[in-house]
Design an enzyme around this catalytic site. Structure first.
Site, PDB file in Angstrom:
ATOM      1  N   LEU A  15      27.704  43.413   2.141  1.00  0.00           N
ATOM      2  CA  LEU A  15      27.254  42.437   1.157  1.00  0.00           C
ATOM      3  C   LEU A  15      26.472  43.227   0.115  1.00  0.00           C
ATOM      4  O   LEU A  15      25.380  43.724   0.385  1.00  0.00           O
ATOM      5  CB  LEU A  15      26.368  41.374   1.818  1.00  0.00           C
ATOM      6  CG  LEU A  15      25.777  40.319   0.881  1.00  0.00           C
ATOM      7  CD1 LEU A  15      26.873  39.490   0.228  1.00  0.00           C
ATOM      8  CD2 LEU A  15      24.806  39.418   1.639  1.00  0.00           C
ATOM      9  N   ASP A  16      27.068  43.388  -1.062  1.00  0.00           N
ATOM     10  CA  ASP A  16      26.457  44.200  -2.118  1.00  0.00           C
ATOM     11  C   ASP A  16      25.460  43.375  -2.924  1.00  0.00           C
ATOM     12  O   ASP A  16      25.787  42.295  -3.412  1.00  0.00           O
ATOM     13  CB  ASP A  16      27.531  44.746  -3.066  1.00  0.00           C
ATOM     14  CG  ASP A  16      28.401  45.814  -2.416  1.00  0.00           C
ATOM     15  OD1 ASP A  16      27.950  46.400  -1.411  1.00  0.00           O
ATOM     16  OD2 ASP A  16      29.512  46.059  -2.910  1.00  0.00           O
ATOM     17  N   ILE A  44      38.018  45.637   0.743  1.00  0.00           N
ATOM     18  CA  ILE A  44      37.722  44.394   0.027  1.00  0.00           C
ATOM     19  C   ILE A  44      37.803  44.625  -1.478  1.00  0.00           C
ATOM     20  O   ILE A  44      38.404  43.838  -2.218  1.00  0.00           O
ATOM     21  CB  ILE A  44      36.343  43.849   0.434  1.00  0.00           C
ATOM     22  CG1 ILE A  44      36.409  43.300   1.869  1.00  0.00           C
ATOM     23  CG2 ILE A  44      35.857  42.773  -0.537  1.00  0.00           C
ATOM     24  CD1 ILE A  44      35.070  42.873   2.431  1.00  0.00           C
ATOM     25  N   ASN A 187      38.729  63.336  -3.896  1.00  0.00           N
ATOM     26  CA  ASN A 187      38.211  63.972  -5.098  1.00  0.00           C
ATOM     27  C   ASN A 187      38.343  65.482  -4.923  1.00  0.00           C
ATOM     28  O   ASN A 187      38.824  65.954  -3.881  1.00  0.00           O
ATOM     29  CB  ASN A 187      36.771  63.536  -5.397  1.00  0.00           C
ATOM     30  CG  ASN A 187      35.813  63.875  -4.260  1.00  0.00           C
ATOM     31  OD1 ASN A 187      35.960  64.897  -3.577  1.00  0.00           O
ATOM     32  ND2 ASN A 187      34.819  63.023  -4.048  1.00  0.00           N
ATOM     33  N   PRO A 227      35.197  62.192 -14.594  1.00  0.00           N
ATOM     34  CA  PRO A 227      35.346  61.867 -16.022  1.00  0.00           C
ATOM     35  C   PRO A 227      36.538  62.544 -16.685  1.00  0.00           C
ATOM     36  O   PRO A 227      36.918  62.179 -17.796  1.00  0.00           O
ATOM     37  CB  PRO A 227      34.032  62.361 -16.635  1.00  0.00           C
ATOM     38  CG  PRO A 227      33.502  63.368 -15.661  1.00  0.00           C
ATOM     39  CD  PRO A 227      33.943  62.907 -14.318  1.00  0.00           C
ATOM     40  N   SER A 250      28.099  51.984 -14.673  1.00  0.00           N
ATOM     41  CA  SER A 250      27.985  52.126 -13.221  1.00  0.00           C
ATOM     42  C   SER A 250      29.266  52.746 -12.681  1.00  0.00           C
ATOM     43  O   SER A 250      30.355  52.446 -13.179  1.00  0.00           O
ATOM     44  CB  SER A 250      27.750  50.759 -12.556  1.00  0.00           C
ATOM     45  OG  SER A 250      27.828  50.876 -11.145  1.00  0.00           O
ATOM     46  N   ASP A 256      37.546  52.578  -5.678  1.00  0.00           N
ATOM     47  CA  ASP A 256      38.272  51.467  -5.055  1.00  0.00           C
ATOM     48  C   ASP A 256      39.174  50.767  -6.078  1.00  0.00           C
ATOM     49  O   ASP A 256      40.288  50.349  -5.756  1.00  0.00           O
ATOM     50  CB  ASP A 256      37.292  50.448  -4.465  1.00  0.00           C
ATOM     51  CG  ASP A 256      36.443  51.030  -3.351  1.00  0.00           C
ATOM     52  OD1 ASP A 256      36.911  51.963  -2.677  1.00  0.00           O
ATOM     53  OD2 ASP A 256      35.314  50.550  -3.159  1.00  0.00           O
ATOM     54  N   ASN A 289      31.188  48.205 -16.328  1.00  0.00           N
ATOM     55  CA  ASN A 289      30.407  47.053 -15.883  1.00  0.00           C
ATOM     56  C   ASN A 289      29.231  47.493 -15.021  1.00  0.00           C
ATOM     57  O   ASN A 289      29.297  48.493 -14.318  1.00  0.00           O
ATOM     58  CB  ASN A 289      31.286  46.083 -15.093  1.00  0.00           C
ATOM     59  CG  ASN A 289      32.375  45.484 -15.955  1.00  0.00           C
ATOM     60  OD1 ASN A 289      32.127  45.069 -17.080  1.00  0.00           O
ATOM     61  ND2 ASN A 289      33.584  45.454 -15.438  1.00  0.00           N
TER      62      ASN A 289
END
Length: 310
Positions: A15-16, A44, A187, A227, A250, A256, A289
Site C-alpha cells: 500500500l503506497d 500490480i 538495468n 535517462p 519521480s 514497472d 508524475n
C-alpha cells in the site's frame, strides 16, 4: 472466471503512501500534507500500466489485513480484474515523501511479512489453473521466502508454453534465469552481476545481453539505461531507443510502467522496435508524475508518437 492472455503476479504488494512536506529537520515534528494512497508492487503496477494502454490482464496478488483490504479497493477503482490470495499477515506499506523546499524525494520501503506454506501452495495452484499466454513475475519477495520461488513457478508453467516476463533483482533474478524466460529487464548494474563482472560500460551492454541469450537465460533482454533510454537485444536483433527529455518529478514505478507497456505491446503483436519504444515512452511518462502515480495515458501516447518520428 474468463481467461486472460496476461497474468501478473505480485507476492509482495504494498500500500503506497505519498505526501509533501517543507523542510526536513531532525528531532522536530514534520508537518505533512494529506497522504495519497496507491496500490503498489511490481505486478500490480504492471497491470495498471496495461490497463492505461487499453489492455486487459488478471492481477494476482497476496492480500492481508486492513492494508490488504485498502489495496483491493484501490485496484477496483482502476477497473482492473484481480484475484487475491488471502494471507494471515498484513500487506506491507511503503512511503514516499517530497520536500517542497528542495524537491528532494525520500523513499521508505518495508519488507513484507512471511507467507505460510499453505499460502505459497495457493499461489502455485492459482497460476497453474490460469495457464496464461504471458505471465509477468515482478517485484520483490517476502521476508523468509526462498530466493528460488520465482524459479519454481517458472519450472511449473514451462509445460504450458507460457511466456515468462521477469523483473526482479538479486539472487531471485539469478535463480529465475537458470530455467530461462521469455523476457527479462535488468538495468546495467544488474546485467553486470548476471554475467559475473563488476561493471559494464555502455558500449559493452549489447554483448553482455547476448551472453545471457546464448546461455539460454532469456530470449529477449531489455536493458534499462536510465535517462539514456533502453536497448532491446535478441539473438539476431538489437534496438536502441533514447529516452525523451522530460521534466522528472519521480522515478517511482517507471520500471514497472516500462514492463507493463512492453508486455501489452507484445500481446498486441507489435514489432520489437515498437515494444521497446512503448516501454521507454511509458517509463518516461511515469517520471513526469509525482509520488506513486505511474503514467498518464495521454503523456505515454504523445511520447511514443515522438519516438516514432526519431
Amino acid at each position: 472466471m474468463k481467461s486472460f492472455d496476461i497474468v501478473t503476479l505480485t507476492v509482495n504488494p504494498a500500500l503506497d503512501k505519498s505526501t509533501h512536506f517543507k523542510g526536513l529537520v531532525p528531532e522536530q515534528k514534520i508537518r505533512c500534507e494529506s497522504p495519497r494512497y496507491d496500490a503498489g508492487g511490481g505486478g500490480i503496477n504492471v497491470s495498471k500500466a496495461i490497463s492505461r494502454l487499453g489492455g486487459e490482464s488478471l492481477c494476482v496478488f497476496t492480500s492481508g489485513g486492513a492494508t490488504g483490504e485498502m489495496l483491493e479497493k484501490l485496484i477496483e477503482k482502476e477497473s482492473i480484474e484481480y484475484k487475491t490470495i488471502a494471507t494471515q499477515n498484513w500487506t506491507r506499506e511503503s512511503f514516499v515523501a517530497v520536500d517542497d523546499n528542495t524537491n528532494a524525494q525520500y523513499r521508505f520501503g518495508f519488507s513484507g511479512d512471511s507467507i505460510s506454506d499453505a499460502e505459497k501452495e495457493t499461489v502455485f495452484k492459482t497460476i497453474m489453473d490460469l495457464k496464461p499466454k504471458y505471465l509477468v513475475l515482478s517485484g520483490s519477495l517476502n521476508e523468509g521466502l526462498s530466493t528460488d520461488f520465482y524459479k519454481m513457478i517458472i519450472d511449473t508453467v514451462k509445460s504450458f508454453e507460457t511466456k515468462i516476463i521477469v523483473d526482479t533483482s538479486g539472487e531471485a533474478l539469478q535463480k529465475a534465469l537458470e530455467t530461462g524466460v521469455y523476457l527479462v529487464k535488468p538495468n546495467v548494474g544488474e546485467l553486470a552481476k548476471l554475467i559475473g563482472v563488476e561493471k559494464l560500460e555502455m558500449e559493452e551492454v549489447e554483448a553482455a545481453a547476448k551472453k545471457l541469450i546464448e546461455k539460454g537465460s532469456a530470449e529477449i533482454v531489455v536493458v534499462s539505461l536510465g535517462p539514456q533510454g533502453a536497448v532491446l537485444v535478441t539473438k539476431d536483433q538489437t534496438e536502441f531507443v533514447a529516452a525523451p527529455n522530460v521534466v522528472k518529478r519521480s522515478t517511482v514505478g517507471a520500471g514497472d510502467s516500462m514492463v507493463g507497456a512492453m508486455t501489452w505491446a507484445l500481446s498486441q503483436n507489435k514489432s520489437l522496435k515498437e515494444v521497446v519504444q512503448w516501454g521507454v515512452a511509458c517509463g518516461s511518462a511515469a517520471t513526469m508524475n509525482e509520488g506513486t502515480q505511474l503514467f498518464k495515458a495521454e503523456d505515454a501516447k504523445r511520447l511514443f508518437e515522438w519516438l516514432g518520428k526519431k
